[in-house]
Write an enzyme that holds these catalytic residues in place. Structure first.
Site, PDB file in Angstrom:
ATOM      1  N   HIS A  53     -41.854  85.321   9.194  1.00 51.89           N
ATOM      2  CA  HIS A  53     -42.662  86.141   7.994  1.00 51.89           C
ATOM      3  C   HIS A  53     -43.267  87.597   8.055  1.00 51.89           C
ATOM      4  O   HIS A  53     -44.291  87.642   7.922  1.00 51.89           O
ATOM      5  CB  HIS A  53     -43.521  85.222   7.489  1.00 51.89           C
ATOM      6  N   SER A  62     -39.986 116.884  12.789  1.00 52.33           N
ATOM      7  CA  SER A  62     -40.357 117.228  11.217  1.00 52.33           C
ATOM      8  C   SER A  62     -40.494 118.667  11.481  1.00 52.33           C
ATOM      9  O   SER A  62     -40.972 119.405  12.342  1.00 52.33           O
ATOM     10  CB  SER A  62     -41.622 116.332  11.069  1.00 52.33           C
ATOM     11  N   LYS A  96     -44.393 114.849  15.273  1.00 57.49           N
ATOM     12  CA  LYS A  96     -43.488 113.795  14.722  1.00 57.49           C
ATOM     13  C   LYS A  96     -42.021 113.405  15.447  1.00 57.49           C
ATOM     14  O   LYS A  96     -41.396 114.556  16.083  1.00 57.49           O
ATOM     15  CB  LYS A  96     -42.773 113.965  13.514  1.00 57.49           C
ATOM     16  N   GLU A 114     -32.485 105.160  10.289  1.00 59.88           N
ATOM     17  CA  GLU A 114     -32.420 105.179   8.784  1.00 59.88           C
ATOM     18  C   GLU A 114     -31.330 105.463   8.037  1.00 59.88           C
ATOM     19  O   GLU A 114     -31.039 104.904   7.024  1.00 59.88           O
ATOM     20  CB  GLU A 114     -33.727 106.212   8.426  1.00 59.88           C
TER      21      GLU A 114
END
Ligand code: ARG
Length: 475
Positions: free
Chosen positions: A157, A278, A284, A291
């Site tokens: 969970h 970025s 970043k 992704e």
């Protein structure tokens, strides 16, 4: 009369937009090796049984090999007017060698020809793909060995549950991809049946020997029903099912890598070579590869549903709808090939932050089950032990402690069964070490899994090498 290869019964040319819409050459040109090998085998069979002459066969073979060279070298004049790879090659051949070229299509149809090409194309590409799949499996096994002692929280969970070895976690993905390899093996077997000889749909009046062509092209068997041979796309659907499941596995791993590399988790750091920055935020470091792979899973599923939908209402035998089979399958092959290639590199180069995962575990209740097991092993029924530990956790939360912060007095006030050795039983190491049940996260169990994984890799490599060898004749 139209000057198309099938133009005899037509009185005018095909409209330009209809012609463009009909053409598949922009993508089925990928199957040129297969088409040429198939035609060489066909001419050989025709000549062996007196359907064409030996001289014609020789001219055809020579002509096809020089066409292959042209395509390899990028000088072949592809034409949209000729619709697909089959007619592009046949027309060129006839231009080059005359009547002999025009005899090649005896006892054959584009229906069995395109199915034949696709079967071989799939076999060759399954072999290529299997190498990438094995590379990921090797990377997972290597990571499990490199970080042999790292312990991290296991979750259910998305809540911390029990400590597990990082190696155990990697080997869970190994098990998933090992099943994918088995599915890929089934795909290969499904593609290993030759449809050539079925002709348009009903077989032929010529004394053909499709089993000889199949044998020359390294197929294990021949379709037993000509209608089925030209209309079957199950082997592609099976491949897309495999591809969807495999992409789903990679997508789940991507999800884990993405959150493991957040500042909140800091369990792993992906190598700079597999990360991006970025354009505005200088700090970043983004897990774009993960992704993208998670995102591309959607298109692989799309191709499966797409082809299932194309096929679901088609009457026997060939219908032009079936030309829609290729683009999705080719894209699924490419997508998975790149995704697996990226994954092999990404896993081999990432760093696992074992000190941090240990700190995290020392500040939580992942050892609560072990505390309950301790009491249960001393005779307290497990349900009662569960309640005692539940109360202990509640008490700790109220007092800003973890279980190992409790004093012996506190332990004993919760149950008289607690003795000094409770501290040892609750150590993170022991929580892992004591889970030596079959398939559990204990180090011995994990080592067994690693040995099995190594054996499996050796078997898969053998299989993959035999596929590659079998399809090497296509060049
Ligand atoms: N380009 C076609 C395909 O990929 C080849 C078969 C065409 N057959 C036909 N009867 N029109 O499906």
């Amino acid at each position: 009369m139209s000057d198309m290869m099938w133009g005899g019964r037509f009185t005018k040319a095909e409209e330009k937009n209809a012609l463009d819409f009909n053409a598949s050459i922009s993508y089925d040109c990928r199957m040129y090796r297969e088409d040429i090998a198939g035609s060489i085998a066909h001419a050989k069979m025709l000549a062996a049984h007196g359907i064409i002459s030996k001289e014609d066969q020789e001219k055809i073979t020579k002509g096809l090999l020089s066409i292959k060279k042209e395509i390899d070298e990028g000088t072949f004049p592809f034409s949209v007017e000729l619709e697909d790879i089959h007619m592009n090659i046949e027309k060129r051949l006839t231009e080059e060698i005359g009547d002999a070229g025009a005899r090649l299509h005896t006892a054959r149809s584009r229906n069995d020809q395109c199915a034949l090409d696709l079967h071989m194309y799939m076999k060759r590409n399954i072999a290529r793909l299997s190498e990438k799949l094995i590379a990921v499996l090797e990377a997972l096994l290597a990571a499990s060995k490199k970080y042999q002692d790292v312990i991290l929280p296991g979750y259910t969970h998305m809540q911390r549950a029990q400590p597990v070895l990082f190696a155990h976690h990697m080997l869970a993905y190994f098990a998933m991809l090992e099943r994918d390899f088995k599915r890929l093996e089934d795909c290969y077997d499904m593609c290993d049946m030759s449809p050539i000889g079925a002709c348009a749909l009903a077989g032929t009046t010529y004394p053909t020997h499709p089993e000889e062509e199949a044998n020359d092209l390294h197929f294990a068997s021949v379709y037993g029903n000509s209608l089925d041979a030209v209309s079957d796309r199950d082997y592609l659907l099976q491949f897309l099912s495999f591809a969807s499941i495999c992409a789903m596995h990679l997508s789940r791993l991507s999800e884990e890598f993405i959150y493991w590399s957040t500042s909140e988790f800091q369990f792993i750091e992906l190598d700079d070579g597999y990360s991006t920055g970025s354009s505005i935020m200088p700090q970043k470091k983004n897990p774009d590869m993960c992704e993208l792979i998670r995102g591309k899973t959607g298109r692989v599923y799309g191709h499966l549903i797409g082809l299932l939908t194309v096929m679901k209402g088609l009457p026997l035998a060939y219908d032009k709808d079936m030309q829609e089979d290729k683009e999705g399958v080719f894209d699924a092959l490419d997508t998975l090939y790149f995704a697996l290639d990226i994954y092999a590199g990404m896993i081999s180069t990432m760093t696992v932050n074992g000190d941090h995962t240990r700190q995290v575990l020392e500040s939580d209740f992942s050892n609560a089950t072990d505390m309950a097991d301790y009491l249960a092993k001393k005779g307290l029924p497990f349900r009662q032990a569960h309640a005692v530990v539940g109360n202990a956790v509640h008490y700790c939360i109220e007092h800003h402690k973890v279980l190992l912060d409790l004093s012996m007095e506190e332990f004993r006030s919760m149950s008289p069964l607690f003795e000094e050795d409770i501290k040892e039983a609750l150590s993170i190491e022991n929580c892992v070490k004591n889970r030596e049940s079959y398939g559990g996260t204990g180090p011995k169990s994990v080592e067994r899994q690693q040995i099995h994984a190594g054996d499996m890799i050796a078997k898969m490599k053998e299989m993959s090498a035999s596929w590659k060898e079998e399809m090497a004749f296509l060049g």
